[in-house]
Design an enzyme around this catalytic site. Structure first.
Site, PDB file in Angstrom:
ATOM      1  NE  ARG A 291      -4.154  -1.932   1.936  1.00  0.00           N
ATOM      2  CZ  ARG A 291      -4.144  -3.132   2.514  1.00  0.00           C
ATOM      3  NH1 ARG A 291      -3.138  -3.462   3.305  1.00  0.00           N
ATOM      4  NH2 ARG A 291      -5.124  -3.987   2.297  1.00  0.00           N
ATOM      5  CE  LYS A 313       0.144  12.761 -15.161  1.00  0.00           C
ATOM      6  NZ  LYS A 313      -0.280  13.684 -16.242  1.00  0.00           N
ATOM      7  CD  GLU A 355       8.156  15.519 -22.835  1.00  0.00           C
ATOM      8  OE1 GLU A 355       7.740  16.592 -22.352  1.00  0.00           O
ATOM      9  OE2 GLU A 355       7.397  14.582 -23.134  1.00  0.00           O
ATOM     10  CE  LYS A 397       6.293  16.684 -14.685  1.00  0.00           C
ATOM     11  NZ  LYS A 397       6.509  15.417 -15.407  1.00  0.00           N
ATOM     12  CD  GLU A 407      -3.293  15.901 -15.351  1.00  0.00           C
ATOM     13  OE1 GLU A 407      -2.283  16.237 -15.969  1.00  0.00           O
ATOM     14  OE2 GLU A 407      -3.854  14.796 -15.488  1.00  0.00           O
ATOM     15  NE  ARG A 412       1.352  16.736 -12.999  1.00  0.00           N
ATOM     16  CZ  ARG A 412       1.933  16.011 -12.057  1.00  0.00           C
ATOM     17  NH1 ARG A 412       1.617  16.194 -10.793  1.00  0.00           N
ATOM     18  NH2 ARG A 412       2.838  15.111 -12.360  1.00  0.00           N
ATOM     19  CG  ASN A 416      -0.697  16.230 -20.560  1.00  0.00           C
ATOM     20  OD1 ASN A 416       0.181  15.391 -20.432  1.00  0.00           O
ATOM     21  ND2 ASN A 416      -1.658  16.408 -19.663  1.00  0.00           N
ATOM     22  CG  HIS A 419       2.245  14.842 -24.006  1.00  0.00           C
ATOM     23  ND1 HIS A 419       3.023  15.954 -24.234  1.00  0.00           N
ATOM     24  CD2 HIS A 419       3.006  13.995 -23.259  1.00  0.00           C
ATOM     25  CE1 HIS A 419       4.200  15.787 -23.644  1.00  0.00           C
ATOM     26  NE2 HIS A 419       4.219  14.616 -23.060  1.00  0.00           N
ATOM     27  CG  HIS A 423      -0.042  10.205 -25.039  1.00  0.00           C
ATOM     28  ND1 HIS A 423      -0.591  10.654 -23.846  1.00  0.00           N
ATOM     29  CD2 HIS A 423       1.289  10.176 -24.833  1.00  0.00           C
ATOM     30  CE1 HIS A 423       0.372  10.878 -22.969  1.00  0.00           C
ATOM     31  NE2 HIS A 423       1.518  10.596 -23.546  1.00  0.00           N
ATOM     32  CG  HIS A 436       6.843  10.012 -24.764  1.00  0.00           C
ATOM     33  ND1 HIS A 436       5.478   9.984 -24.874  1.00  0.00           N
ATOM     34  CD2 HIS A 436       7.146  11.101 -24.001  1.00  0.00           C
ATOM     35  CE1 HIS A 436       4.954  10.993 -24.192  1.00  0.00           C
ATOM     36  NE2 HIS A 436       5.947  11.682 -23.663  1.00  0.00           N
TER      37      HIS A 436
END
Length: 533
Positions: A291, A313, A355, A397, A407, A412, A416, A419, A423, A436
């Site tokens: 956990r 993330k 990036e 960032k 987010e 935030r 992206n 992206h 993606h 990527h």
């Protein structure tokens, strides 16, 4: 590029004093830009300010820079504000190596007041401090940064050492104010050797499971393990296969089982050694094992150092799309050792540059300018410059993450940029055709063209972005894919709200916004338009 050494920094940093000593050691002529301005004007700088104001002085300063940079092999001391004009900065970068002499503001102001004859000191302390803070983002993108709170001879020796290729003795530290009290990002050279001590400083101890892939493990696994063991940590290691196709629940299960076999407990931690895939999977496993256990990011690719390792993330892919299973789980520490970028394949380095371009496009025109001016040197892996772009990207960032850690505020989402379409291209091509960063590069060009259609980005700005992407060696256009298939994948994107696609677009270079007002037909039209660029 010419081989002048150009000292920049705020008033009182010691540029003239250090510059004279540096010139003597190098056997080069010394040029004081302020003295050049005074000689051309036939009056002192205070008199220029009194008669012509700051605007008149700045124009004379620009004229002096254009004349001085025609020479070569000089040590040049600039005025504190010389780099704040884009044309000046570009000319100085083309003329040589920029060295920022950095010192505490209080010390620089004390020196400046002792010297006297500083027109800008007539302003109150708060105004002077604001002016300094406005300049720091430009100063910090110098080719070399040297601590100048020391005797001039010692500072000159520090400059010489770094000009000779020595790494900065002090890593950059970026604080990310997120999670339980936030965490530091260290950016520098040789950090793997110091990993144990740095891990101890953030309160981690006990057992560590290093998660890596076979390629990175062979290069740096022993080095990291040795650095951790030197601080008394018990180190175990597990490898997961390399590549986006292995960012899966099966890879996470492999980590769980190794952790169980090594008897890792709640007080122990994982260390992700590798690129974004390793960081995402190891972070997801850390978020869910027992956990939740702590983890440390040790990114070894440019993309991971500037983006994936910061922000918390973590997750894995499903066949239906990227990052559809994940969590927010902040690392306790990030160690971005830019020395690991020496072994990074050229294609991976270039993909990571996408990036960095993204950060300049969405949040920092100074960074965008720096990339335009220094791209070729960055691609040859000049470590001092790589330190600059990694640290600046992490700063951007960190600022965004602090404002919207999970987010939920929409802030935030600006990270992206490029992206949504990127993606989709990755998914439709089975995560095999593009890295990527390559897919994001295509998506950034798409987003720029959509921004232009909304009247938010000029044709000249679009051209700058496309040219920078192209110069970096990144793709600017998608392959001939089925647009309906791309749109179907985009509809599964986690940024979709109420069935409407949300895009991160640009309101000028350096300013991003999120909108759902992009007509579907524009997307297919823009993808076709890209192939004609």
């Amino acid at each position: 590029m010419a081989d002048n050494v150009i000292l920049i920094g705020f008033m009182g940093a010691g540029k003239t004093t250090v510059g004279r000593r540096l010139a003597a050691r190098l056997g080069r002529p010394f040029v004081d830009l302020d003295a050049v301005v005074e000689q051309a004007a036939g009056m002192s700088i205070p008199d220029i300010f009194a008669r012509e104001g700051e605007a008149g002085f700045r124009q004379r300063e620009s004229d002096a820079i254009r004349a001085v940079v025609q020479g070569n092999g000089q040590v040049i001391a600039t005025g504190g504000g010389a780099v704040m004009r884009r044309e000046n900065l570009s000319a100085l970068r083309a003329a040589g190596t920029l060295v920022w002499l950095r010192a505490p503001l209080e010390e620089m102001l004390a020196r400046a007041r002792a010297e006297g004859s500083r027109p800008l000191l007539a302003a109150d302390d708060a105004a002077v401090a604001r002016r300094y803070q406005e300049r720091v983002p430009v100063y910090s993108l110098a080719d070399v940064v040297v601590e100048a709170a020391a005797a001039p001879d010692e500072v000159a020796e520090r400059v010489l050492a770094q000009l000779a290729g020595a790494p900065s003795p002090v890593p950059a530290v970026v604080d990310v104010p997120a999670g339980a009290g936030g965490y530091p990002v260290y950016v520098g050279v040789g950090l793997l050797d110091e990993a144990g001590e740095l891990v101890r400083q953030v309160g981690l101890s006990g057992r560590c499971l290093v998660v890596t892939n076979p390629t990175v493990g062979a290069l740096y696994g022993a080095k990291l393990s040795s650095g951790l063991a030197a601080a008394g940590l018990a180190v175990h290691q597990v490898e997961i296969p390399d590549g986006e196709a292995y960012k899966t629940l099966a890879s996470a299960e492999r980590i769980y089982r190794t952790a169980v076999g090594a008897r890792l407990e709640r007080r122990d931690f994982f260390a992700a050694l590798g690129g974004g895939v390793v960081g995402d999977v190891a972070g997801f496993a850390a978020a869910t094992y027992l956990r939740g256990v702590a983890f440390v990011q040790v990114p070894t690719t440019l993309l991971a150092q500037v983006d994936a390792s910061v922000g918390g993330k973590v997750g894995v892919n499903l066949p239906e799309g990227k990052n559809l299973v994940g969590a927010f789980h902040q690392p306790r520490l990030v160690l971005a050792d830019v020395d690991t970028l020496r072994t990074l394949p050229d294609r991976e380095l270039v993909a990571g540059m996408a990036e960095v371009i993204k950060y300049g496009a969405i949040a920092d025109p100074h960074l965008f300018d720096f990339l335009e001016d220094r791209l070729e040197a960055l691609l040859t892996r000049r470590l001092s410059l790589l330190e600059r772009i990694v640290a600046r990207s992490c700063e951007i960032k960190a600022r965004v993450v602090a404002a919207d850690e999970r987010e939920t505020q929409g802030i935030r989402e600006v990270l992206n940029f490029g992206h949504t379409i990127g993606h989709a291209i990755e998914a439709v091509t089975g995560y095999e055709r593009y890295l990527h960063g390559e897919a994001v590069a295509i998506g950034m060009v798409s987003a720029a063209l959509l921004s232009q259609r909304l009247g938010k980005l000029s044709a000249a700005e679009v051209a700058r972005l496309v040219e920078l992407v192209r110069r970096a060696g990144l793709p600017t256009a998608p392959p001939p894919l089925d647009p309906q298939e791309l749109l179907a994948v985009m509809q599964r994107d986690k940024k979709v709200r109420g069935g409407r696609l949300r895009f991160v677009l640009l309101d000028g270079l350096g300013r991003a916004f999120v909108t759902d007002e992009v007509p579907t037909e524009w997307i297919t039209e823009v993808l076709a338009e890209q192939r004609a660029l």
